[in-house]
Design a protein around this motif. Structure first.
Motif, PDB file in Angstrom:
ATOM      1  N   LEU A  11       0.844  -1.188   0.000  1.00 51.26           N
ATOM      2  CA  LEU A  11       0.000   0.000   0.000  1.00 51.26           C
ATOM      3  C   LEU A  11       0.883   1.243   0.000  1.00 51.26           C
ATOM      4  N   SER A  12       0.736   2.031  -1.044  1.00 53.52           N
ATOM      5  CA  SER A  12       1.457   3.289  -1.125  1.00 53.52           C
ATOM      6  C   SER A  12       0.459   4.417  -0.926  1.00 53.52           C
ATOM      7  N   MET A  13       0.675   5.222   0.093  1.00 57.46           N
ATOM      8  CA  MET A  13      -0.294   6.241   0.467  1.00 57.46           C
ATOM      9  C   MET A  13       0.350   7.622   0.447  1.00 57.46           C
ATOM     10  N   GLN A  14      -0.467   8.603   0.207  1.00 63.61           N
ATOM     11  CA  GLN A  14      -0.032   9.980   0.366  1.00 63.61           C
ATOM     12  C   GLN A  14      -0.257  10.397   1.819  1.00 63.61           C
ATOM     13  N   GLU A  15       0.602  11.240   2.307  1.00 67.15           N
ATOM     14  CA  GLU A  15       0.387  11.785   3.648  1.00 67.15           C
ATOM     15  C   GLU A  15      -0.980  12.465   3.710  1.00 67.15           C
ATOM     16  N   GLY A  16      -1.638  12.296   4.839  1.00 65.10           N
ATOM     17  CA  GLY A  16      -2.919  12.946   5.048  1.00 65.10           C
ATOM     18  C   GLY A  16      -4.123  12.145   4.593  1.00 65.10           C
ATOM     19  N   LYS A  17      -3.897  11.069   3.844  1.00 63.86           N
ATOM     20  CA  LYS A  17      -5.012  10.260   3.344  1.00 63.86           C
ATOM     21  C   LYS A  17      -5.377   9.163   4.351  1.00 63.86           C
ATOM     22  N   ASN A  18      -6.573   8.616   4.147  1.00 64.23           N
ATOM     23  CA  ASN A  18      -7.065   7.513   4.972  1.00 64.23           C
ATOM     24  C   ASN A  18      -7.062   6.239   4.155  1.00 64.23           C
ATOM     25  N   TYR A  19      -6.841   5.133   4.850  1.00 68.60           N
ATOM     26  CA  TYR A  19      -6.932   3.845   4.157  1.00 68.60           C
ATOM     27  C   TYR A  19      -7.171   2.738   5.163  1.00 68.60           C
ATOM     28  N   THR A  20      -7.568   1.559   4.652  1.00 69.88           N
ATOM     29  CA  THR A  20      -7.881   0.421   5.504  1.00 69.88           C
ATOM     30  C   THR A  20      -7.165  -0.827   5.020  1.00 69.88           C
ATOM     31  N   ILE A  21      -6.605  -1.576   5.957  1.00 67.59           N
ATOM     32  CA  ILE A  21      -6.025  -2.902   5.691  1.00 67.59           C
ATOM     33  C   ILE A  21      -7.004  -3.941   6.212  1.00 67.59           C
ATOM     34  N   TYR A  22      -7.205  -4.993   5.421  1.00 70.33           N
ATOM     35  CA  TYR A  22      -8.180  -6.020   5.764  1.00 70.33           C
ATOM     36  C   TYR A  22      -7.490  -7.328   6.130  1.00 70.33           C
ATOM     37  N   CYS A  23      -8.075  -8.019   7.083  1.00 68.75           N
ATOM     38  CA  CYS A  23      -7.550  -9.305   7.530  1.00 68.75           C
ATOM     39  C   CYS A  23      -8.716 -10.290   7.647  1.00 68.75           C
ATOM     40  N   ASN A  24      -8.723 -11.274   6.771  1.00 72.10           N
ATOM     41  CA  ASN A  24      -9.751 -12.323   6.809  1.00 72.10           C
ATOM     42  C   ASN A  24      -9.134 -13.606   7.337  1.00 72.10           C
ATOM     43  N   TYR A  25      -9.915 -14.358   8.101  1.00 69.64           N
ATOM     44  CA  TYR A  25      -9.412 -15.637   8.584  1.00 69.64           C
ATOM     45  C   TYR A  25     -10.480 -16.711   8.416  1.00 69.64           C
ATOM     46  N   SER A  26     -10.031 -17.958   8.370  1.00 70.39           N
ATOM     47  CA  SER A  26     -10.898 -19.015   7.854  1.00 70.39           C
ATOM     48  C   SER A  26     -11.713 -19.754   8.900  1.00 70.39           C
ATOM     49  N   THR A  27     -11.259 -19.794  10.145  1.00 70.50           N
ATOM     50  CA  THR A  27     -12.014 -20.539  11.155  1.00 70.50           C
ATOM     51  C   THR A  27     -12.162 -19.693  12.416  1.00 70.50           C
ATOM     52  N   THR A  28     -13.116 -20.059  13.217  1.00 66.01           N
ATOM     53  CA  THR A  28     -13.402 -19.303  14.436  1.00 66.01           C
ATOM     54  C   THR A  28     -12.186 -19.241  15.341  1.00 66.01           C
ATOM     55  N   SER A  29     -11.950 -18.057  15.910  1.00 71.26           N
ATOM     56  CA  SER A  29     -10.827 -17.890  16.809  1.00 71.26           C
ATOM     57  C   SER A  29     -11.210 -16.926  17.915  1.00 71.26           C
ATOM     58  N   LEU A  74      -7.763  -2.677   9.951  1.00 72.11           N
ATOM     59  CA  LEU A  74      -6.854  -1.719  10.556  1.00 72.11           C
ATOM     60  C   LEU A  74      -6.981  -0.444   9.738  1.00 72.11           C
ATOM     61  N   HIS A  75      -7.586   0.566  10.342  1.00 74.64           N
ATOM     62  CA  HIS A  75      -7.850   1.810   9.629  1.00 74.64           C
ATOM     63  C   HIS A  75      -6.793   2.842   9.981  1.00 74.64           C
ATOM     64  N   ILE A  76      -6.284   3.480   8.952  1.00 75.50           N
ATOM     65  CA  ILE A  76      -5.248   4.500   9.117  1.00 75.50           C
ATOM     66  C   ILE A  76      -5.864   5.845   8.783  1.00 75.50           C
ATOM     67  N   THR A  77      -5.780   6.755   9.712  1.00 79.12           N
ATOM     68  CA  THR A  77      -6.367   8.078   9.530  1.00 79.12           C
ATOM     69  C   THR A  77      -5.271   9.118   9.341  1.00 79.12           C
ATOM     70  N   ALA A  78      -5.394   9.906   8.288  1.00 71.97           N
ATOM     71  CA  ALA A  78      -4.456  11.010   8.022  1.00 71.97           C
ATOM     72  C   ALA A  78      -3.013  10.535   8.147  1.00 71.97           C
ATOM     73  N   ALA A  79      -2.631   9.641   7.251  1.00 75.58           N
ATOM     74  CA  ALA A  79      -1.326   8.972   7.341  1.00 75.58           C
ATOM     75  C   ALA A  79      -0.170   9.974   7.406  1.00 75.58           C
ATOM     76  N   VAL A  80       0.830   9.589   8.175  1.00 79.71           N
ATOM     77  CA  VAL A  80       2.086  10.334   8.256  1.00 79.71           C
ATOM     78  C   VAL A  80       3.231   9.380   7.935  1.00 79.71           C
ATOM     79  N   HIS A  81       4.383   9.953   7.577  1.00 87.17           N
ATOM     80  CA  HIS A  81       5.513   9.150   7.118  1.00 87.17           C
ATOM     81  C   HIS A  81       5.941   8.113   8.156  1.00 87.17           C
ATOM     82  N   ASP A  82       5.827   8.475   9.432  1.00 87.75           N
ATOM     83  CA  ASP A  82       6.267   7.576  10.507  1.00 87.75           C
ATOM     84  C   ASP A  82       5.478   6.281  10.567  1.00 87.75           C
ATOM     85  N   LEU A  83       4.346   6.224   9.898  1.00 87.48           N
ATOM     86  CA  LEU A  83       3.565   4.991   9.881  1.00 87.48           C
ATOM     87  C   LEU A  83       4.081   3.981   8.854  1.00 87.48           C
TER      88      LEU A  83
END
Lengths: 108, 113
Positions: A11-29, A74-83
């Motif tokens: 994922l390549s993002m511009q500073e200040g933008k929002n984005y979401t990472i998704y994690c799917n899993y196959s069995t109950t945990s 995992l939602h990223i709000t107003a991304a900064v370089h340190d992320l």
């Protein structure tokens, strides 16, 4: 067999933008973890999510868990370089199964 | 608080050589784990020890052996190293219980030539 799938893998993002990472899993945990890893470093714990509807926030990062959909975000709000880092989700109790990781690059 | 300490940090082996990776934790954790990390594959569990005196296989145990020497120490041995074992190895520990997360060591970067 438990399988964990993350997307996107890169994922390549511009500073200040929002984005979401998704994690799917196959069995109950009963728990889901998010980790951050900087290049050449160890894993740093970000969040532990234990129940359906759990939401946790730390700074610009917010994680949520939907156990019925077997999905965490995992939602990223107003991304900064340190992320910029690689983010992993991991699922399980006594034995963690990891996703492949999402490489996040935040461009100035 | 040292947390989880791994030694060595770097190692180069020739094919067929043996070596032991050491891991120690000072947090009085019950469970300890060995993972390997390869590019694009996340971390995969090699072996784990739920408590002192017990060990069990993970997803990729072939070519490895482990010893839970005591509550603090959990070692990983490669009896006859192969190039496919080139990887970064992480040791982790945790206190069993619902809310406790895992603590990871700093890793051992192993190259087998």
């Amino acid at each position: 067999e438990l399988k964990v799938e993350q997307n996107p893998l890169f994922l390549s993002m511009q500073e200040g933008k929002n984005y979401t990472i998704y994690c799917n899993y196959s069995t109950t945990s009963d728990r889901l973890y998010w980790y951050r890893q900087d290049p050449g470093k160890s894993l740093e714990s970000l969040f532990v999510l234990l129940s359906n509807g759990a939401v946790k926030q730390e700074g610009r990062l917010m994680a949520s868990l939907d156990t019925k959909a077997r999905l965490s975000t995992l939602h990223i709000t107003a991304a900064v370089h340190d992320l910029s880092a690689t983010y992993f989700c991991a699922v399980g109790g006594n034995k963690l199964v990891f996703g492949a990781g999402t490489i996040l690059r935040v461009k100035s | 608080n040292a947390g989880v300490t791994q030694t060595p940090k770097f190692q180069v082996l020739k094919t067929g050589q043996s070596m032991t990776l050491q891991c120690a934790q000072d947090m009085n954790h019950n469970s300890m784990y060995w993972y390997r990390q390869d590019p694009g594959m996340g971390l995969r569990l090699i072996y784990y020890s739920a408590s002192e005196g017990t060990t069990d296989k993970g997803e990729v145990p072939n070519g490895y052996n482990v010893s839970r020497l005591n509550k603090r120490e959990f070692s990983l041995r490669l009896e006859s190293a192969a190039p496919s074992q080139t990887s970064v190895y992480f040791c982790a520990s945790r206190m069993t219980g619902l809310d406790y997360g895992y603590t990871f060591g700093s890793g051992t970067r192993l190259t087998v030539v």
